[in-house]
Design an enzyme around this catalytic site. Structure first.
Site, PDB file in Angstrom:
ATOM      1  N   SER A 154       0.840  -1.194   0.000  1.00 11.97           N
ATOM      2  CA  SER A 154       0.000   0.000   0.000  1.00 11.97           C
ATOM      3  C   SER A 154       0.876   1.244   0.000  1.00 11.97           C
ATOM      4  CB  SER A 154      -0.904   0.022   1.236  1.00 11.97           C
ATOM      5  OG  SER A 154      -1.557   1.271   1.369  1.00 11.97           O
TER       6      SER A 154
ATOM      7  N   TYR B 264      -2.764  -0.825   9.968  1.00  7.00           N
ATOM      8  CA  TYR B 264      -2.746  -1.299   8.581  1.00  7.00           C
ATOM      9  C   TYR B 264      -1.417  -0.932   7.921  1.00  7.00           C
ATOM     10  CZ  TYR B 264      -4.082  -1.410   3.604  1.00  7.00           C
ATOM     11  OH  TYR B 264      -4.141  -1.645   2.249  1.00  7.00           O
TER      12      TYR B 264
END
Length: 254
Positions: free
Chosen positions: A147, A160
């Site tokens: 990400s 995350y």
């Protein structure tokens, strides 16, 4: 013949979104694709149907991650699925895509959420690779979906971001260890993509416009934008690239 004809691929979390786009693209390039899913059976079977309708080859594989015996279950079912098709229990391409997000900054994140995120985004990929090494053929490809949150600070997605950072560390280390077998290991870092993950963040045109503005192209990313990069990394054309994180965020944060 497609660039991946004769190759077998396992794509985790392939029922929807980025995973579906990756599975569909790899199948279009000729690979036999195991469409892994954790809970959404209908979506995974729809992915398989789409691939079949387009003349590709795929089969569904159910195996929740982040639970006891998750990796063993995945490979037992991969072997069974391949056997049913008369194919050897070998693997050429592993795409660690399965994931989810639990939003929360330093004051909101819980130990439970942190452990769940690490289990799926970092622990599962590590042991999927470990267990898969006996099946992974020389010249294989491992692609981890990371990400842009590892590069651009996202305080509301703290745990995350940490889990994805661990995945990128795994990428670099595996690349060096598996190099002698001509296996490449790379990661791809999307930005804001139009999938179900975090859809509420851009549920209105105004919110979508705000997120699109993070990219230099002033648009949201699409699953196919990521799938095309993964397809390159899965092909022979990427043979001299390993240990890298390919930023596929549309220039987010530049």
């Amino acid at each position: 013949m497609g660039t991946l004809t004769g190759r077998t691929a396992l794509v985790t979390g392939a029922g929807r979104g980025i995973g579906r786009a990756i599975a569909t693209r790899l199948a279009a390039d000729g690979a036999l694709v195991a469409v892994h899913y954790g809970s959404d059976k209908d979506s995974a079977h729809e992915t398989v149907a789409r691939i079949s309708d387009d003349g590709g080859r795929a089969f569904p594989l159910h195996g929740p991650l982040g639970v006891p015996d998750d990796v063993r279950t995945v490979y037992d079912r991969l072997d069974a699925g391949l056997h049913a098709l008369g194919e050897p229990a070998t693997l050429d391409i592993l795409v660690n895509n399965a994931g989810f997000n639990v939003r929360g900054g330093v004051s909101e994140v819980t130990a439970q959420d942190f452990d769940r995120l690490m289990a799926v985004h970092a622990r599962a990929p590590l042991f999927l690779v470990q267990e898969g090494l006996a099946r992974l053929r020389e010249g294989g490809r491992i692609v981890n979906i990371s990400s842009a949150a590892t590069r651009v600070a996202m305080p509301t997605s703290l745990a995350y971001s940490m889990a994805k950072a661990a995945l990128e560390a795994l990428t670099r280390t595996l690349a060096k260890e598996l190099g002698p077998r001509q296996i490449t290991v790379n990661s791809v870092a999307p930005g804001f993509i139009t999938t179900d993950l975090n859809r509420r963040r851009w549920a209105t045109p105004e919110a979508e416009s705000l997120h699109a503005a993070f990219s230099v192209f002033d648009r949201m990313g699409h699953p196919a934008d990521i799938a095309d990069v993964v397809a390159f990394l899965a092909s022979a054309d990427s043979r001299w690239i390993t240990g890298q994180c390919i930023d596929a965020s549309g220039g987010t944060g530049l």
